[in-house]
Motif scaffolding. Structure first.
Motif, PDB file in Angstrom:
ATOM      1  N   LYS A  42      -4.973   0.608  -3.144  1.00  0.00           N
ATOM      2  CA  LYS A  42      -4.576   0.549  -1.492  1.00  0.00           C
ATOM      3  C   LYS A  42      -4.548  -0.837  -0.941  1.00  0.00           C
ATOM      4  O   LYS A  42      -3.716  -1.005  -0.095  1.00  0.00           O
ATOM      5  CB  LYS A  42      -5.469   1.494  -0.729  1.00  0.00           C
ATOM      6  CG  LYS A  42      -5.204   3.032  -0.895  1.00  0.00           C
ATOM      7  CD  LYS A  42      -4.013   3.360  -0.023  1.00  0.00           C
ATOM      8  CE  LYS A  42      -3.925   4.961  -0.097  1.00  0.00           C
ATOM      9  NZ  LYS A  42      -2.614   5.220   0.511  1.00  0.00           N
ATOM     10  N   LEU A  44      -4.134  -3.506  -2.567  1.00  0.00           N
ATOM     11  CA  LEU A  44      -2.837  -4.410  -2.992  1.00  0.00           C
ATOM     12  C   LEU A  44      -1.565  -3.893  -2.159  1.00  0.00           C
ATOM     13  O   LEU A  44      -0.716  -4.651  -2.013  1.00  0.00           O
ATOM     14  CB  LEU A  44      -2.614  -4.003  -4.461  1.00  0.00           C
ATOM     15  CG  LEU A  44      -1.715  -4.812  -5.298  1.00  0.00           C
ATOM     16  CD1 LEU A  44      -2.261  -6.159  -5.283  1.00  0.00           C
ATOM     17  CD2 LEU A  44      -1.773  -4.500  -6.617  1.00  0.00           C
ATOM     18  N   LEU A  45      -1.508  -2.441  -1.772  1.00  0.00           N
ATOM     19  CA  LEU A  45      -0.436  -2.178  -1.127  1.00  0.00           C
ATOM     20  C   LEU A  45      -0.352  -2.772   0.297  1.00  0.00           C
ATOM     21  O   LEU A  45       0.639  -3.007   0.847  1.00  0.00           O
ATOM     22  CB  LEU A  45      -0.511  -0.443  -1.155  1.00  0.00           C
ATOM     23  CG  LEU A  45       0.723   0.093   0.049  1.00  0.00           C
ATOM     24  CD1 LEU A  45       1.917   0.052  -1.008  1.00  0.00           C
ATOM     25  CD2 LEU A  45       0.140   1.582  -0.033  1.00  0.00           C
ATOM     26  N   SER A  48       0.676  -6.927   0.883  1.00  0.00           N
ATOM     27  CA  SER A  48       1.972  -6.806  -0.065  1.00  0.00           C
ATOM     28  C   SER A  48       2.021  -8.131  -1.082  1.00  0.00           C
ATOM     29  O   SER A  48       2.760  -8.352  -1.798  1.00  0.00           O
ATOM     30  CB  SER A  48       3.173  -6.558   0.449  1.00  0.00           C
ATOM     31  OG  SER A  48       3.288  -7.503   1.573  1.00  0.00           O
ATOM     32  N   ASN A  49       1.782  -9.322  -0.216  1.00  0.00           N
ATOM     33  CA  ASN A  49       2.135 -10.642  -1.104  1.00  0.00           C
ATOM     34  C   ASN A  49       1.018 -11.307  -1.722  1.00  0.00           C
ATOM     35  O   ASN A  49       1.002 -12.471  -2.043  1.00  0.00           O
ATOM     36  CB  ASN A  49       2.694 -11.702  -0.068  1.00  0.00           C
ATOM     37  CG  ASN A  49       1.881 -11.821   1.291  1.00  0.00           C
ATOM     38  OD1 ASN A  49       1.064 -10.992   1.439  1.00  0.00           O
ATOM     39  ND2 ASN A  49       2.189 -12.746   2.109  1.00  0.00           N
TER      40      ASN A  49
END
Length: 119
Positions: A42, A44-45, A48-49
């Protein structure tokens, strides 16, 4: 990759604080965990970069500094959740003030209101 640390020969509290929470990602990770525990995927989601390697490194450093807690669940597949420690929660009013300062001083930009609820 080793942590980048600013030399602090006079033991300045501000330099020490910036060595702990400074950088590109740590305040954002703390902000995301302000509303409750999140799993690695989550985070990481939501960021996003950021690479997996960098997120792992930042989470380890925050855990080493006592700002976040890592809870591992004995399940298959293994599940790990990250949450703020009491020390980490102490940063939330400071981050909220930083957010207000930014909105006030850069009013030409239409900012989204950051929602830190655990204050």
């Amino acid at each position: 990759m080793a942590r980048k640390v600013i030399d602090n020969p006079n033991s300045c509290t501000l330099v020490h604080a910036m060595n702990i929470i400074g950088g590109k990602w740590k305040p954002i990770i703390i902000y995301l965990l302000a509303n409750g525990p999140l799993r690695f995927g989550k985070l990481l989601l939501f960021i996003s970069n950021i690479s997996k390697k960098v997120l792992t490194q930042q989470l380890r450093e925050l855990e080493d500094d006592g700002l976040i807690l890592r809870q591992r669940f004995a399940e298959t597949p293994p599940r790990v959740e990250y949450s703020l420690s009491e020390r980490g929660k102490g940063l939330l009013p400071i981050l909220k003030q930083l957010s207000h300062w930014t909105s006030k001083n850069f009013d030409a930009i239409a900012f989204e209101d950051c929602k830190i609820v655990n204050i």
